[in-house]
Motif scaffolding. Sequence first.
Motif, mmCIF file in Angstrom:
data_model
loop_
_atom_site.group_PDB
_atom_site.id
_atom_site.type_symbol
_atom_site.label_atom_id
_atom_site.label_comp_id
_atom_site.label_asym_id
_atom_site.label_seq_id
_atom_site.Cartn_x
_atom_site.Cartn_y
_atom_site.Cartn_z
ATOM 1 N N GLU A 1 115.164 -47.636 5.397
ATOM 2 C CA GLU A 1 116.317 -48.179 6.092
ATOM 3 C C GLU A 1 115.821 -49.318 7.282
ATOM 4 O OE1 GLU A 1 118.648 -45.891 8.722
ATOM 5 O OE2 GLU A 1 117.042 -45.267 9.826
ATOM 6 N N PHE A 2 116.465 -50.368 7.277
ATOM 7 C CA PHE A 2 115.960 -51.657 8.231
ATOM 8 C C PHE A 2 115.859 -51.021 9.596
ATOM 9 C CE2 PHE A 2 115.676 -55.534 10.036
ATOM 10 C CZ PHE A 2 116.829 -55.626 11.231
ATOM 11 N N VAL A 3 115.056 -51.478 10.463
ATOM 12 C CA VAL A 3 115.168 -51.088 11.765
ATOM 13 C C VAL A 3 115.066 -52.423 12.607
ATOM 14 C CG1 VAL A 3 113.554 -50.383 13.674
ATOM 15 C CG2 VAL A 3 113.530 -49.316 11.333
ATOM 16 N N ALA A 4 114.114 -53.364 12.398
ATOM 17 C CA ALA A 4 114.352 -54.644 13.342
ATOM 18 C C ALA A 4 113.499 -55.567 12.447
ATOM 19 C CB ALA A 4 113.285 -54.247 14.697
ATOM 20 N N VAL A 5 113.829 -57.001 13.121
ATOM 21 C CA VAL A 5 113.153 -58.038 12.488
ATOM 22 C C VAL A 5 112.849 -59.244 13.501
ATOM 23 C CG1 VAL A 5 115.471 -59.190 11.734
ATOM 24 C CG2 VAL A 5 113.203 -59.653 10.359
ATOM 25 N N MET A 6 111.852 -59.945 13.273
ATOM 26 C CA MET A 6 111.701 -61.124 14.220
ATOM 27 C C MET A 6 111.296 -62.199 13.454
ATOM 28 S SD MET A 6 109.126 -61.582 17.603
ATOM 29 C CE MET A 6 110.348 -61.032 18.926
ATOM 30 N N ASN A 7 111.905 -63.549 13.971
ATOM 31 C CA ASN A 7 111.653 -64.823 13.242
ATOM 32 C C ASN A 7 110.156 -65.340 13.303
ATOM 33 O OD1 ASN A 7 111.880 -66.097 15.613
ATOM 34 N ND2 ASN A 7 112.690 -67.898 14.803
ATOM 35 N N TRP A 8 109.732 -66.201 12.567
ATOM 36 C CA TRP A 8 108.561 -66.630 12.549
ATOM 37 C C TRP A 8 108.055 -67.196 13.808
ATOM 38 C CZ3 TRP A 8 107.397 -71.719 13.807
ATOM 39 C CH2 TRP A 8 108.785 -72.531 13.924
ATOM 40 N N SER A 9 109.073 -67.700 14.569
ATOM 41 C CA SER A 9 108.292 -68.103 15.986
ATOM 42 C C SER A 9 108.506 -67.225 17.184
ATOM 43 C CB SER A 9 109.074 -69.382 16.303
ATOM 44 O OG SER A 9 110.539 -69.178 16.688
ATOM 45 N N GLY A 10 109.291 -66.047 16.743
ATOM 46 C CA GLY A 10 109.256 -65.183 17.955
ATOM 47 C C GLY A 10 110.603 -65.221 18.808
ATOM 48 N N ARG A 11 111.384 -66.368 18.418
ATOM 49 C CA ARG A 11 112.282 -66.595 19.313
ATOM 50 C C ARG A 11 113.697 -65.550 19.102
ATOM 51 N NH1 ARG A 11 113.261 -73.194 19.705
ATOM 52 N NH2 ARG A 11 111.005 -73.131 19.925
ATOM 53 N N THR A 12 113.765 -65.359 17.719
ATOM 54 C CA THR A 12 114.954 -64.685 17.447
ATOM 55 C C THR A 12 114.588 -63.171 16.803
ATOM 56 O OG1 THR A 12 115.383 -65.623 15.470
ATOM 57 C CG2 THR A 12 116.459 -66.820 17.215
ATOM 58 N N THR A 13 115.642 -62.140 17.186
ATOM 59 C CA THR A 13 115.431 -60.914 16.662
ATOM 60 C C THR A 13 116.736 -60.619 16.364
ATOM 61 O OG1 THR A 13 115.887 -60.078 18.797
ATOM 62 C CG2 THR A 13 113.384 -60.185 18.189
ATOM 63 N N TYR A 14 116.597 -59.273 15.230
ATOM 64 C CA TYR A 14 117.978 -58.623 14.953
ATOM 65 C C TYR A 14 117.584 -57.182 14.738
ATOM 66 C CZ TYR A 14 122.265 -57.862 12.439
ATOM 67 O OH TYR A 14 123.677 -57.771 12.217
ATOM 68 N N TYR A 15 118.489 -56.279 15.318
ATOM 69 C CA TYR A 15 118.050 -54.732 15.415
ATOM 70 C C TYR A 15 119.290 -54.031 14.344
ATOM 71 C CZ TYR A 15 114.746 -55.800 19.128
ATOM 72 O OH TYR A 15 113.716 -56.313 19.629
ATOM 73 N N ALA A 16 118.963 -53.013 14.090
ATOM 74 C CA ALA A 16 119.825 -51.860 13.388
ATOM 75 C C ALA A 16 120.592 -51.238 14.619
ATOM 76 C CB ALA A 16 119.095 -50.908 12.757
ATOM 77 N N ASP A 17 121.767 -51.026 14.651
ATOM 78 C CA ASP A 17 122.683 -50.575 15.662
ATOM 79 C C ASP A 17 121.761 -49.270 16.294
ATOM 80 O OD1 ASP A 17 125.977 -51.474 14.377
ATOM 81 O OD2 ASP A 17 124.349 -52.709 15.579
ATOM 82 N N SER A 18 121.446 -48.632 15.417
ATOM 83 C CA SER A 18 120.889 -47.079 15.670
ATOM 84 C C SER A 18 119.795 -47.418 16.770
ATOM 85 C CB SER A 18 120.224 -46.315 14.420
ATOM 86 O OG SER A 18 119.589 -47.197 13.710
ATOM 87 N N VAL A 19 119.063 -48.448 16.790
ATOM 88 C CA VAL A 19 118.105 -48.661 17.581
ATOM 89 C C VAL A 19 118.221 -49.558 18.934
ATOM 90 C CG1 VAL A 19 116.362 -48.010 15.785
ATOM 91 C CG2 VAL A 19 116.766 -50.430 16.292
ATOM 92 N N LYS A 20 119.246 -50.313 18.779
ATOM 93 C CA LYS A 20 119.432 -51.567 19.732
ATOM 94 C C LYS A 20 119.515 -50.918 21.010
ATOM 95 C CE LYS A 20 122.270 -54.104 17.631
ATOM 96 N NZ LYS A 20 123.551 -54.843 17.197
ATOM 97 N N GLY A 21 118.869 -51.457 21.841
ATOM 98 C CA GLY A 21 118.565 -51.165 23.390
ATOM 99 C C GLY A 21 117.561 -50.203 23.794
ATOM 100 N N ARG A 22 116.688 -49.413 22.502
ATOM 101 C CA ARG A 22 115.611 -48.545 22.749
ATOM 102 C C ARG A 22 114.409 -49.235 22.170
ATOM 103 N NH1 ARG A 22 115.723 -44.101 19.935
ATOM 104 N NH2 ARG A 22 117.243 -44.938 18.459
ATOM 105 N N PHE A 23 114.682 -49.972 21.126
ATOM 106 C CA PHE A 23 113.245 -50.700 20.301
ATOM 107 C C PHE A 23 113.281 -52.109 20.726
ATOM 108 C CE2 PHE A 23 113.001 -47.195 16.674
ATOM 109 C CZ PHE A 23 112.961 -46.149 17.516
ATOM 110 N N THR A 24 111.970 -52.473 20.817
ATOM 111 C CA THR A 24 111.845 -54.081 20.941
ATOM 112 C C THR A 24 110.640 -54.423 19.966
ATOM 113 O OG1 THR A 24 112.279 -53.616 23.309
ATOM 114 C CG2 THR A 24 111.376 -55.715 22.226
ATOM 115 N N ILE A 25 111.174 -55.513 19.249
ATOM 116 C CA ILE A 25 110.064 -55.957 18.155
ATOM 117 C C ILE A 25 109.542 -57.255 19.089
ATOM 118 C CG2 ILE A 25 111.903 -57.449 16.944
ATOM 119 C CD1 ILE A 25 110.175 -56.984 14.373
ATOM 120 N N SER A 26 108.167 -57.544 18.631
ATOM 121 C CA SER A 26 107.501 -58.424 19.237
ATOM 122 C C SER A 26 106.314 -59.145 18.382
ATOM 123 C CB SER A 26 107.021 -58.273 20.866
ATOM 124 O OG SER A 26 105.872 -57.298 21.018
ATOM 125 N N ARG A 27 105.689 -60.268 18.581
ATOM 126 C CA ARG A 27 104.740 -60.548 17.724
ATOM 127 C C ARG A 27 103.831 -61.542 18.567
ATOM 128 N NH1 ARG A 27 107.201 -63.576 12.750
ATOM 129 N NH2 ARG A 27 104.989 -63.932 12.517
#
Length: 131
Positions: free
Chosen positions: A46-72
């Motif tokens: 299952e999908f958890v999180a994604v970040m775009n190429w520049s690091g400017r946008t993210t998208y999270y699964a509802d189950s982890v939103k507010g608890r997980f943070t993706i960065s690059r």
Amino acid sequence: QVQLVESGGGLVQAGGSLRLSCAASGRTFSSRAMGWFRQAPGKQREFVAVMNWSGRTTYYADSVKGRFTISRDNAKNTVYLQMNSLKPEDTAVYYCAIDRADYSDYGAYDRAPTARDFGSWGQGTQVTVSS
């Protein structure tokens, strides 16, 4: 072919934190979205999180939103997943993956990617959360 190597998994108590890292080889890292997926025993990946190429946008699964943070860090060819307030249901093997296409932006699309959107995957790192 991009090679991805995850690290940082382990055993943690509920409510604890872990930080996963994924180091990428190759020159396409900085132009590709990077994602995290997970697979628990007996369940589909299952999908958890994604970040775009520049690091400017993210998208999270509802189950982890507010608890997980993706960065690059494009200078280090590395993507991270900071996981806080972990729950036993977060127990899974976590995989990082690199998008097949340049400049995908799931945050702007306002939709989660699917596994088919990603062309290369790491070997996975186990995260176990005890209650």
